[in-house]
Design a protein around this motif. Structure first.
Motif, PDB file in Angstrom:
ATOM      1  N   TYR A  21       0.791  -1.104   0.307  1.00 22.54           N
ATOM      2  CA  TYR A  21      -0.161  -0.052   0.024  1.00 22.54           C
ATOM      3  C   TYR A  21       0.807   1.260   0.001  1.00 22.54           C
ATOM      4  O   TYR A  21       0.678   2.321  -0.913  1.00 22.54           O
ATOM      5  CB  TYR A  21      -1.048  -0.141   1.330  1.00 22.54           C
ATOM      6  CG  TYR A  21      -1.905  -1.098   1.326  1.00 22.54           C
ATOM      7  CD1 TYR A  21      -2.716  -1.369   0.047  1.00 22.54           C
ATOM      8  CD2 TYR A  21      -2.260  -1.771   2.317  1.00 22.54           C
ATOM      9  CE1 TYR A  21      -3.689  -2.367   0.329  1.00 22.54           C
ATOM     10  CE2 TYR A  21      -3.324  -2.671   2.492  1.00 22.54           C
ATOM     11  CZ  TYR A  21      -3.943  -2.986   1.387  1.00 22.54           C
ATOM     12  OH  TYR A  21      -4.952  -4.056   1.349  1.00 22.54           O
ATOM     13  N   THR A 291      -5.687   7.230   5.227  1.00 25.44           N
ATOM     14  CA  THR A 291      -6.534   6.145   6.044  1.00 25.44           C
ATOM     15  C   THR A 291      -6.971   7.048   7.249  1.00 25.44           C
ATOM     16  O   THR A 291      -7.285   6.252   8.317  1.00 25.44           O
ATOM     17  CB  THR A 291      -5.642   4.957   6.432  1.00 25.44           C
ATOM     18  OG1 THR A 291      -4.367   5.595   6.846  1.00 25.44           O
ATOM     19  CG2 THR A 291      -5.290   4.171   5.081  1.00 25.44           C
ATOM     20  N   GLU A 316      -8.754  -1.310   3.966  1.00 25.20           N
ATOM     21  CA  GLU A 316      -8.294  -1.230   2.575  1.00 25.20           C
ATOM     22  C   GLU A 316      -9.488  -2.156   1.790  1.00 25.20           C
ATOM     23  O   GLU A 316      -9.992  -1.651   0.586  1.00 25.20           O
ATOM     24  CB  GLU A 316      -7.056  -1.390   2.237  1.00 25.20           C
ATOM     25  CG  GLU A 316      -5.998  -0.306   2.766  1.00 25.20           C
ATOM     26  CD  GLU A 316      -6.055   0.999   2.150  1.00 25.20           C
ATOM     27  OE1 GLU A 316      -6.467   1.067   0.954  1.00 25.20           O
ATOM     28  OE2 GLU A 316      -5.835   2.001   2.523  1.00 25.20           O
TER      29      GLU A 316
END
Length: 384
Positions: A21, A291, A316
């Motif tokens: 990520y 996030t 995610e």
């Protein structure tokens, strides 16, 4: 006693998915490659410094003094060439070195100007030497288009002036031949063409003996013969010689410039490493922003308090399917070291355990060669 973070633990926690990520936020191939080497810290001081760097970068998204663009090219090849005697860097390579040096210098100037806003990033930047010698040396020789400047040497300027002069003769001589043989009726209606990057007369096959020059080709039907006029050929040979001289002079100049920058090879290595580090810091900050991650407080005691914490991988995956993710709140302290979690299969017990472990590893990680084992021990826990 401290608990060793083993490679198996990192795999069980799927820490590699987090690195994948983060990697997507890097702006360079070198940054993406270095992300694979992120691993847990073994030094509390280095950990705190790294966390603050990422937090400072994150704050830059929210103020008017955002960090400048720090995209950079891979100059590993150019750095290697500086280690090889009598080697030289090509103009395109010098432009990459120039971009790297200018990018670092811009970051150093920026962080010095705003050191009160970014104190840790500024302190980190102080390890890098600021110098304009590299950029000034390259700009004197290499143009922004990746060519050696006419003013790089008196000889090069003279050769290029003569090349321009000869090319003018080539065009004039060809135009005269074109006019002469066209008026004589020896040429096809198209009059001229280009063969091997050279202008040629389109001569009717029946008149080919009446036009002196070099035969460079024919049409598919054979009705047209492509001939370079004799007068043009003489100037073309002269041009070839001048172009060869130009190439040799350019190589000589590039070798001189390479030799001039050779002492700065260690500095260029530091430049590239510094930009890789900034790229990874920026990638972690961008991942944190997307996030809604925060910088936790760090406890040196056996204490963990997570409030509305999400398992980052589950978060995610649920984003992709637009599924809601349920946060978790839990606390462990010196009085209560154990929590019993019961429930059916697929009820979330493993997710809770992995949330604690994965958040701890994420908090405690940096980008360098991974050393997993006795040197890598967990002593700090996040809370809040």
């Amino acid at each position: 006693m401290a608990v060793t973070i083993s490679e198996k633990t990192l795999d069980d926690l799927e820490f590699g998915f987090i690195l994948e990520y983060v990697k997507t936020y890097c702006i360079s191939d070198l940054g993406r490659s270095a992300t694979n080497k992120i691993h847990p810290f073994s030094s509390k001081e280095k950990l705190f410094s790294e966390l603050k760097k990422t937090d400072e970068y994150l704050t830059s998204f929210e103020n008017d003094n955002r960090l400048p663009n720090h995209y950079f090219d891979d100059i590993s090849k150019e750095i290697s060439l500086l280690d090889i005697e009598n080697s030289y860097i090509v103009p395109e390579g010098f432009l990459k070195v120039l971009n790297t040096a200018e990018t670092v210098n811009e970051l150093l100037r920026f962080l010095k100007k705003f050191k009160e806003i970014y104190p840790i990033l500024f302190e980190h930047s102080q390890e890098i030497e600021y110098t304009a010698i590299v950029t000034d040396s390259i700009k004197k020789i290499i143009t922004q288009f990746g060519e050696v400047n006419d003013k790089a040497s008196v000889n090069l300027k003279s050769i290029r002036k003569e090349i321009t002069h000869v090319r003018g003769h080539i065009n004039d001589s060809f135009s005269r031949a074109l006019s002469k043989f066209h008026s004589s009726g020896y040429l096809d209606d198209i009059r001229e063409s280009v063969v091997d990057n050279q202008r040629v007369l389109a001569v009717l096959a029946m008149h080919k003996r009446k036009v002196k020059g070099a035969l460079l080709g024919t049409s598919r039907s054979g009705g047209i013969i492509f001939i370079a006029p004799q007068a043009t050929l003489e100037f073309s040979r002269e041009l070839e010689n001048l172009i060869f001289e130009e190439k040799q002079e350019i190589i000589r100049i590039l070798k001189v410039l390479t030799e001039e920058l050779r002492p700065f090879q260690p500095l260029l290595v530091l430049y590239q490493k510094y930009l890789i580090q900034i790229d990874i810091i920026g990638a972690k900050a961008k991942y944190a922003r997307d996030t809604n991650a925060i910088l936790p407080k760090i406890s040196t005691t056996k204490k963990v308090f997570l409030k509305d914490a999400y398992h980052p991988i589950l978060l995610e995956k649920n984003k992709a399917t637009k599924t809601a993710t349920i946060p978790q709140t839990l606390e462990l302290n010196e009085q209560q070291q154990i929590i019993v979690i019961s429930g059916p299969n697929a009820g979330g017990k493993s997710i809770t355990l992995k949330t604690i472990g994965l958040l701890q590893v994420m908090l405690q990680s940096r980008s360098e060669e991974r050393r997993v084992g006795k040197e890598c021990r967990s002593r700090w826990s996040p809370y809040h």
